[in-house]
Motif scaffolding. Structure first.
Motif, PDB file in Angstrom:
ATOM      1  N   ALA A  10       0.821  -1.213   0.000  1.00 29.65           N
ATOM      2  CA  ALA A  10       0.000   0.000   0.000  1.00 29.65           C
ATOM      3  C   ALA A  10       0.851   1.258   0.000  1.00 29.65           C
ATOM      4  O   ALA A  10       0.407   2.306  -0.480  1.00 29.65           O
ATOM      5  CB  ALA A  10      -0.925  -0.016   1.213  1.00 29.65           C
ATOM      6  N   ALA A 110      -6.015  -7.334   3.544  1.00 31.82           N
ATOM      7  CA  ALA A 110      -5.962  -6.046   2.856  1.00 31.82           C
ATOM      8  C   ALA A 110      -4.832  -6.066   1.832  1.00 31.82           C
ATOM      9  O   ALA A 110      -3.655  -6.016   2.181  1.00 31.82           O
ATOM     10  CB  ALA A 110      -5.737  -4.926   3.863  1.00 31.82           C
ATOM     11  N   GLU A 133       0.713  -9.911   7.073  1.00 31.49           N
ATOM     12  CA  GLU A 133       0.188  -8.722   7.733  1.00 31.49           C
ATOM     13  C   GLU A 133       0.982  -8.360   8.992  1.00 31.49           C
ATOM     14  O   GLU A 133       1.051  -7.186   9.366  1.00 31.49           O
ATOM     15  CB  GLU A 133      -1.286  -8.925   8.069  1.00 31.49           C
TER      16      GLU A 133
END
Length: 225
Positions: A10, A110, A133
């Motif tokens: 991200a 995510a 994660e």
């Protein structure tokens, strides 16, 4: 006979794929990624054409979910396939066909998705996602940590013999493509991790050497000026 993950960072927009299997040279058939577009893993009685086809659809504007759904609806033999994808927005998708082998599992997070077949336990992909994660640092570090977590959770039902990792960033080629195509000792993920430890400090230098050799640092080999 494979477990894998695809992921998007991200912070940087970098994409990565990591995969391991009891079969030889798994990454050569299963790992696909394209800078600015996404990453795909095609596995379980693998059709290597699915990876590029999925990336083409996403590059043309489809989301990961739309691309995977289109391939499932149009391609023959999808009951035998597993297909994982993440797109430029971090949307993830997965297809596990009804004829996928042995114990099958899948998990999403995510910007990350993991799946496997012939697993020691159905929770292996969840362990892969949790490992990803929980890890920090470079996307490559997080992919390695994820695969190590999957292995610790049982990995495949039998020993794995090959593993690989691909990273793409801002250039048209993979900035890292590391593979252990066969390891008799059943430790290809450890071999991949060692290769990453060596390659990581040099990754940006190899990009510089391609873009502007006049700015390239020393190659560090005998005879280099």
């Amino acid at each position: 006979m494979t477990f894998s993950l695809v992921a998007r960072c991200a912070e940087t927009g970098m994409f990565g794929v990591a995969v391991s299997s009891s079969s030889p040279a798994v990454a050569a058939r299963c790992a696909y990624a394209r800078a600015g577009v996404g990453a795909v893993a095609s596995q379980n009685v693998t059709d290597p054409t699915l990876g590029p086809a999925c990336l083409d659809l996403m590059q043309a504007g489809a989301s990961a979910r739309e691309a995977v759904a289109e391939l499932v609806s149009q391609r023959d033999y999808m009951a035998f396939r597993q297909l994982l994808a993440v797109d430029a927005r971090g949307v993830v998708a997965i297809h596990s066909g009804a004829k996928a082998l042995g114990v099958v599992g899948e998990a999403t997070g995510a910007g990350v998705v993991s799946a496997g077949n012939l697993l020691a336990a159905p929770g292996v992909p969840a362990a892969v996602v949790a490992g990803f994660e929980a890890a920090t640092g470079h996307l490559g570090d997080r992919l390695v940590a994820a695969m190590q977590a999957g292995l610790a959770a049982g990995g495949e039902a039998g020993p794995v013999h090959s593993a690989g990792m691909m990273l793409v960033d801002k250039v048209a080629w993979p900035v890292a493509e590391l593979r252990c195509d066969w390891d008799d000792a059943g430790a290809p993920i450890a071999a991949m991790a060692r290769a990453w430890d060596v390659y990581k400090p040099q990754l940006e230098d190899y990009v510089t050497r391609a873009l502007d050799p006049s700015e390239a640092p020393s190659y560090g080999v005998p005879g280099d000026a």
